[in-house]
Design a protein around this motif. Structure first.
Motif, PDB file in Angstrom:
ATOM      1  N   UNK A 151      69.059 -19.597 107.289  1.00  8.51           N
ATOM      2  CA  UNK A 151      69.498 -19.103 108.599  1.00  8.51           C
ATOM      3  C   UNK A 151      70.514 -17.972 108.502  1.00  8.51           C
ATOM      4  N   UNK A 152      70.465 -17.191 107.427  1.00  6.08           N
ATOM      5  CA  UNK A 152      71.305 -15.998 107.334  1.00  6.08           C
ATOM      6  C   UNK A 152      70.673 -14.893 108.154  1.00  6.08           C
ATOM      7  N   UNK A 153      71.509 -14.019 108.692  1.00  6.68           N
ATOM      8  CA  UNK A 153      71.002 -12.890 109.465  1.00  6.68           C
ATOM      9  C   UNK A 153      71.431 -11.593 108.807  1.00  6.68           C
ATOM     10  N   UNK A 154      70.526 -10.646 108.820  1.00 13.54           N
ATOM     11  CA  UNK A 154      70.779  -9.319 108.282  1.00 13.54           C
ATOM     12  C   UNK A 154      70.421  -8.303 109.361  1.00 13.54           C
ATOM     13  N   UNK A 155      71.157  -7.206 109.386  1.00 11.31           N
ATOM     14  CA  UNK A 155      70.960  -6.200 110.427  1.00 11.31           C
ATOM     15  C   UNK A 155      70.064  -5.078 109.913  1.00 11.31           C
ATOM     16  N   UNK A 156      69.077  -4.708 110.712  1.00  8.40           N
ATOM     17  CA  UNK A 156      68.174  -3.604 110.404  1.00  8.40           C
ATOM     18  C   UNK A 156      68.748  -2.342 111.059  1.00  8.40           C
ATOM     19  N   UNK A 157      68.937  -1.296 110.249  1.00  9.22           N
ATOM     20  CA  UNK A 157      69.546  -0.075 110.787  1.00  9.22           C
ATOM     21  C   UNK A 157      68.546   1.055 110.990  1.00  9.22           C
ATOM     22  N   UNK A 158      67.402   0.995 110.310  1.00 14.41           N
ATOM     23  CA  UNK A 158      66.437   2.071 110.458  1.00 14.41           C
ATOM     24  C   UNK A 158      65.146   1.787 109.713  1.00 14.41           C
ATOM     25  N   UNK A 159      64.244   2.733 109.819  1.00 19.30           N
ATOM     26  CA  UNK A 159      62.943   2.637 109.179  1.00 19.30           C
ATOM     27  C   UNK A 159      62.707   3.892 108.354  1.00 19.30           C
ATOM     28  N   UNK A 160      61.873   3.768 107.332  1.00 22.42           N
ATOM     29  CA  UNK A 160      61.523   4.928 106.514  1.00 22.42           C
ATOM     30  C   UNK A 160      60.041   4.879 106.186  1.00 22.42           C
ATOM     31  N   UNK A 161      59.500   6.049 105.901  1.00 21.22           N
ATOM     32  CA  UNK A 161      58.146   6.160 105.378  1.00 21.22           C
ATOM     33  C   UNK A 161      58.289   6.496 103.901  1.00 21.22           C
ATOM     34  N   UNK A 162      57.700   5.662 103.052  1.00 17.17           N
ATOM     35  CA  UNK A 162      57.756   5.860 101.603  1.00 17.17           C
ATOM     36  C   UNK A 162      56.363   6.129 101.087  1.00 17.17           C
ATOM     37  N   UNK A 163      56.284   6.870  99.973  1.00 10.29           N
ATOM     38  CA  UNK A 163      55.019   6.980  99.273  1.00 10.29           C
ATOM     39  C   UNK A 163      55.174   6.305  97.918  1.00 10.29           C
ATOM     40  N   UNK A 164      54.066   6.116  97.237  1.00 13.58           N
ATOM     41  CA  UNK A 164      54.096   5.435  95.954  1.00 13.58           C
ATOM     42  C   UNK A 164      55.044   6.188  95.025  1.00 13.58           C
ATOM     43  N   UNK A 165      56.010   5.492  94.455  1.00 14.13           N
ATOM     44  CA  UNK A 165      57.064   6.188  93.698  1.00 14.13           C
ATOM     45  C   UNK A 165      56.622   6.643  92.311  1.00 14.13           C
ATOM     46  N   UNK A 166      56.103   7.863  92.219  1.00 17.05           N
ATOM     47  CA  UNK A 166      55.831   8.440  90.904  1.00 17.05           C
ATOM     48  C   UNK A 166      57.094   9.083  90.372  1.00 17.05           C
ATOM     49  N   UNK A 167      57.872   9.618  91.273  1.00 18.76           N
ATOM     50  CA  UNK A 167      59.123  10.261  90.931  1.00 18.76           C
ATOM     51  C   UNK A 167      60.171   9.715  91.896  1.00 18.76           C
ATOM     52  N   UNK A 169      62.851  10.770  93.123  1.00 19.85           N
ATOM     53  CA  UNK A 169      63.361  11.679  94.152  1.00 19.85           C
ATOM     54  C   UNK A 169      62.382  11.845  95.306  1.00 19.85           C
ATOM     55  N   UNK A 170      61.124  11.548  95.081  1.00 19.43           N
ATOM     56  CA  UNK A 170      60.104  11.786  96.096  1.00 19.43           C
ATOM     57  C   UNK A 170      59.635  10.516  96.793  1.00 19.43           C
ATOM     58  N   UNK A 171      60.372   9.418  96.694  1.00 19.66           N
ATOM     59  CA  UNK A 171      59.916   8.173  97.299  1.00 19.66           C
ATOM     60  C   UNK A 171      60.036   8.212  98.825  1.00 19.66           C
ATOM     61  N   UNK A 172      61.143   8.746  99.360  1.00 28.85           N
ATOM     62  CA  UNK A 172      61.364   8.757 100.800  1.00 28.85           C
ATOM     63  C   UNK A 172      60.775  10.026 101.408  1.00 28.85           C
ATOM     64  N   UNK A 173      59.959   9.842 102.429  1.00 30.70           N
ATOM     65  CA  UNK A 173      59.356  10.966 103.133  1.00 30.70           C
ATOM     66  C   UNK A 173      60.176  11.304 104.382  1.00 30.70           C
ATOM     67  N   UNK A 174      60.439  10.297 105.209  1.00 28.60           N
ATOM     68  CA  UNK A 174      61.143  10.526 106.479  1.00 28.60           C
ATOM     69  C   UNK A 174      61.890   9.270 106.859  1.00 28.60           C
ATOM     70  N   UNK A 175      63.061   9.445 107.469  1.00 29.45           N
ATOM     71  CA  UNK A 175      63.872   8.321 107.945  1.00 29.45           C
ATOM     72  C   UNK A 175      63.937   8.354 109.469  1.00 29.45           C
ATOM     73  N   UNK A 176      63.878   7.161 110.072  1.00 33.83           N
ATOM     74  CA  UNK A 176      63.975   6.994 111.515  1.00 33.83           C
ATOM     75  C   UNK A 176      65.108   6.027 111.799  1.00 33.83           C
ATOM     76  N   UNK A 177      66.219   6.521 112.323  1.00 32.36           N
ATOM     77  CA  UNK A 177      67.355   5.674 112.653  1.00 32.36           C
ATOM     78  C   UNK A 177      67.151   5.060 114.031  1.00 32.36           C
ATOM     79  N   UNK A 178      67.614   3.832 114.187  1.00 31.81           N
ATOM     80  CA  UNK A 178      67.534   3.162 115.468  1.00 31.81           C
ATOM     81  C   UNK A 178      68.761   3.500 116.310  1.00 31.81           C
ATOM     82  N   UNK A 179      68.629   3.316 117.617  1.00 29.67           N
ATOM     83  CA  UNK A 179      69.724   3.606 118.540  1.00 29.67           C
ATOM     84  C   UNK A 179      70.857   2.613 118.351  1.00 29.67           C
ATOM     85  N   UNK A 180      72.066   3.052 118.691  1.00 25.66           N
ATOM     86  CA  UNK A 180      73.212   2.144 118.757  1.00 25.66           C
ATOM     87  C   UNK A 180      73.781   2.213 120.166  1.00 25.66           C
ATOM     88  N   UNK A 181      74.059   1.040 120.721  1.00 28.37           N
ATOM     89  CA  UNK A 181      74.606   0.978 122.083  1.00 28.37           C
ATOM     90  C   UNK A 181      75.999   0.439 122.049  1.00 28.37           C
TER      91      UNK A 181
END
Length: 181
Positions: A151-167, A169-181
């Motif tokens: 019953x531990x809770x963790x906070x999700x701050x955003x989403x990312x699109x990843x590709x298969x990590x050959x390198x 430095x090239x794993x992350x394609x784009x980051x999408x941050x969620x809103x904060x209120x």
């Protein structure tokens, strides 16, 4: 090429999970290079990134930062070759996953069907793990008891699109941050 849509924990949650991640990785002799703790939501094969971005932004636009609850159950995914902790399947995370699957199919993206249908938090990779050892049934109950994540809770701050990590430095394609209120 496979692309992954993943949910990422915020910094405080990552710091809480890191000691557990290291101990699990050490006990199960997993890969020494620990991945960022993440929740894989969708696997897309050969997408057009320019068409993918508006779809993801549309799905994530109404959501703000949210929490997920973690079970104390550890399992090993043979398909993804990872060590995972199960999540409670309720709340925003389940709704977002369903919306991703529906919207991506609607827009003609090739989504890979996953055998492990339960959502999970990935702790370690088993890419370099011996095949014979992986095929044996590993008893993860002592690990589950020692983790005390029930019953531990963790906070999700955003989403990312990843590709298969050959390198790295090239794993992350784009980051999408969620809103904060």
């Amino acid at each position: 090429m496979k692309y992954y849509i993943v949910a990422l924990l915020n910094e405080d949650s990552s710091e809480l999970i890191n000691p557990i991640q290291k101990s699990v990785s050490k006990r199960l002799k997993a890969n020494r290079n620990l991945p960022v703790p993440h929740i894989t939501l969708s696997v897309i094969e050969n997408p057009n990134i320019d068409k993918l971005n508006p779809v993801i932004e549309k799905v994530l636009s109404p959501y703000k930062k949210f929490k997920v609850e973690v079970d104390n159950d550890i399992f090993i995914s043979d398909e993804h070759k990872t060590i995972n902790v199960l999540l409670h399947e309720r709340g925003y995370i389940k709704k977002i996953k369903t919306n991703f699957d529906d919207m991506l199919k609607l827009h003609g993206f090739n989504i890979r069907e996953v055998k492990d249908t339960r959502l999970s938090l990935t702790l370690a990779n088993l890419n370099y793990y011996q095949k014979d050892t992986r095929r044996k049934s590993l008893d993860t109950t002592p690990l589950s008891e020692s983790m005390n994540l029930n019953n531990s809770t963790f906070k999700i701050s955003g989403f990312e699109v990843w590709k298969v990590p050959h390198n790295k430095r090239e794993i992350k394609i784009k980051r999408y941050d969620l809103k904060t209120f």
